[in-house]
Design a protein around this motif. Structure first.
Motif, PDB file in Angstrom:
ATOM      1  N   ASN A 135      12.243  25.610 -17.669  1.00  0.00           N
ATOM      2  CA  ASN A 135      13.111  24.788 -16.826  1.00  0.00           C
ATOM      3  C   ASN A 135      13.575  25.548 -15.592  1.00  0.00           C
ATOM      4  O   ASN A 135      13.660  24.991 -14.495  1.00  0.00           O
ATOM      5  N   HIS A 136      13.840  26.833 -15.759  1.00  0.00           N
ATOM      6  CA  HIS A 136      14.246  27.651 -14.609  1.00  0.00           C
ATOM      7  C   HIS A 136      13.140  27.675 -13.562  1.00  0.00           C
ATOM      8  O   HIS A 136      13.398  27.532 -12.372  1.00  0.00           O
ATOM      9  N   TRP A 137      11.907  27.874 -14.016  1.00  0.00           N
ATOM     10  CA  TRP A 137      10.784  27.930 -13.090  1.00  0.00           C
ATOM     11  C   TRP A 137      10.571  26.568 -12.416  1.00  0.00           C
ATOM     12  O   TRP A 137      10.261  26.494 -11.231  1.00  0.00           O
ATOM     13  N   ILE A 138      10.751  25.489 -13.164  1.00  0.00           N
ATOM     14  CA  ILE A 138      10.623  24.148 -12.576  1.00  0.00           C
ATOM     15  C   ILE A 138      11.610  23.988 -11.430  1.00  0.00           C
ATOM     16  O   ILE A 138      11.235  23.587 -10.318  1.00  0.00           O
ATOM     17  N   LYS A 139      12.857  24.324 -11.673  1.00  0.00           N
ATOM     18  CA  LYS A 139      13.875  24.223 -10.614  1.00  0.00           C
ATOM     19  C   LYS A 139      13.519  25.102  -9.422  1.00  0.00           C
ATOM     20  O   LYS A 139      13.630  24.681  -8.274  1.00  0.00           O
ATOM     21  N   GLU A 140      13.083  26.317  -9.713  1.00  0.00           N
ATOM     22  CA  GLU A 140      12.740  27.268  -8.653  1.00  0.00           C
ATOM     23  C   GLU A 140      11.587  26.744  -7.798  1.00  0.00           C
ATOM     24  O   GLU A 140      11.643  26.794  -6.567  1.00  0.00           O
ATOM     25  N   LYS A 141      10.551  26.231  -8.432  1.00  0.00           N
ATOM     26  CA  LYS A 141       9.375  25.766  -7.695  1.00  0.00           C
ATOM     27  C   LYS A 141       9.667  24.490  -6.906  1.00  0.00           C
ATOM     28  O   LYS A 141       9.211  24.347  -5.771  1.00  0.00           O
ATOM     29  N   ILE A 142      10.408  23.570  -7.489  1.00  0.00           N
ATOM     30  CA  ILE A 142      10.744  22.344  -6.751  1.00  0.00           C
ATOM     31  C   ILE A 142      11.618  22.687  -5.547  1.00  0.00           C
ATOM     32  O   ILE A 142      11.413  22.160  -4.449  1.00  0.00           O
ATOM     33  N   LYS A 143      12.565  23.587  -5.744  1.00  0.00           N
ATOM     34  CA  LYS A 143      13.398  24.006  -4.608  1.00  0.00           C
ATOM     35  C   LYS A 143      12.537  24.671  -3.532  1.00  0.00           C
ATOM     36  O   LYS A 143      12.693  24.393  -2.345  1.00  0.00           O
ATOM     37  N   TYR A 144      11.619  25.535  -3.943  1.00  0.00           N
ATOM     38  CA  TYR A 144      10.729  26.200  -2.994  1.00  0.00           C
ATOM     39  C   TYR A 144       9.915  25.169  -2.205  1.00  0.00           C
ATOM     40  O   TYR A 144       9.801  25.258  -0.982  1.00  0.00           O
ATOM     41  N   ILE A 145       9.361  24.198  -2.900  1.00  0.00           N
ATOM     42  CA  ILE A 145       8.569  23.148  -2.255  1.00  0.00           C
ATOM     43  C   ILE A 145       9.420  22.404  -1.233  1.00  0.00           C
ATOM     44  O   ILE A 145       9.024  22.232  -0.082  1.00  0.00           O
ATOM     45  N   HIS A 146      10.600  21.985  -1.647  1.00  0.00           N
ATOM     46  CA  HIS A 146      11.459  21.174  -0.777  1.00  0.00           C
ATOM     47  C   HIS A 146      12.030  21.958   0.392  1.00  0.00           C
ATOM     48  O   HIS A 146      12.290  21.390   1.457  1.00  0.00           O
ATOM     49  N   GLU A 147      12.236  23.247   0.226  1.00  0.00           N
ATOM     50  CA  GLU A 147      12.834  24.060   1.291  1.00  0.00           C
ATOM     51  C   GLU A 147      11.830  24.523   2.349  1.00  0.00           C
ATOM     52  O   GLU A 147      12.227  25.074   3.379  1.00  0.00           O
ATOM     53  N   ASN A 148      10.536  24.308   2.130  1.00  0.00           N
ATOM     54  CA  ASN A 148       9.522  24.749   3.099  1.00  0.00           C
ATOM     55  C   ASN A 148       9.804  24.289   4.526  1.00  0.00           C
ATOM     56  O   ASN A 148       9.810  25.106   5.445  1.00  0.00           O
TER      57      ASN A 148
END
Length: 190
Positions: A135-148
């Motif tokens: 779940n931590h990685w999911i949050k991290e990756k979605i945030k990374y995607i959205h913050e691009n």
């Protein structure tokens, strides 16, 4: 061939990035952006692609996704890249494009090292798949995607970038429907 960045489990979700050769800014015009979105919609409807998050930048596409059907993610990405490569070249040739000659020459030269004949190469090989495992990685990756687009100073707020699922997560109209991820016990969207 290394499988380090290849999706090997059909039931697993992956963070993937596909990039144009030389990181060339291809997706700067609306017809090119809509082409990619339409191809993703097709893959969702006809190939079993489930998209949880995405962001289409000028030279690359980030996806948090999985294959949910008869095809593997590798097969879906292969078909997606093959189809969009042809359409990208066609759009460069048919639509107003100030860099037409330069782009076509660049994509043509990208084929020179290939063993089989090919006129143009738009995408880099592979798609850099990383399995999402917590779940931590999911949050991290979605945030990374959205913050691009925010990091690139295209927008100041992620949900203001139209070609990103940040809009889906903010309950705004969007270019592509996605499966919004709800994270466990707090029942809040990421």
């Amino acid at each position: 061939m290394s499988t380090k960045y290849k999706a090997t489990e059909i039931s697993q979700a992956y963070f993937i990035t596909i990039t144009t050769v030389g990181w060339v800014d291809v997706f700067t015009r609306l017809p090119q952006k809509h082409l990619i979105i339409d191809a993703l919609k097709y893959c969702q409807k006809n190939k079993g692609l489930v998209v949880f998050a995405y962001c289409l930048m000028h030279s690359h596409l980030h996806l948090f996704c999985r294959a949910d059907g008869g095809l593997t993610l590798s097969e879906i990405m292969r078909d997606f890249k093959k189809y969009t490569s042809k359409k990208i070249i066609q759009t460069i040739q048919d639509e107003p494009e100030s860099r037409r000659e330069w782009l076509l020459e660049y994509f043509s030269k990208a084929c020179e090292h290939l063993s089989r004949p090919q006129q143009y190469k738009v995408w880099q090989d592979g798609y850099h798949a990383e399995e999402i495992f917590s779940n931590h990685w999911i949050k991290e990756k979605i945030k990374y995607i959205h913050e691009n687009p925010v990091k690139e100073k295209i927008v100041t707020e992620a949900e203001n970038y139209y070609f990103s699922s940040a809009r889906n997560y903010a309950d705004l109209d969007s270019a592509l429907d996605v499966e919004v991820v709800f994270m466990g016990w707090d029942n809040h969207k990421i």
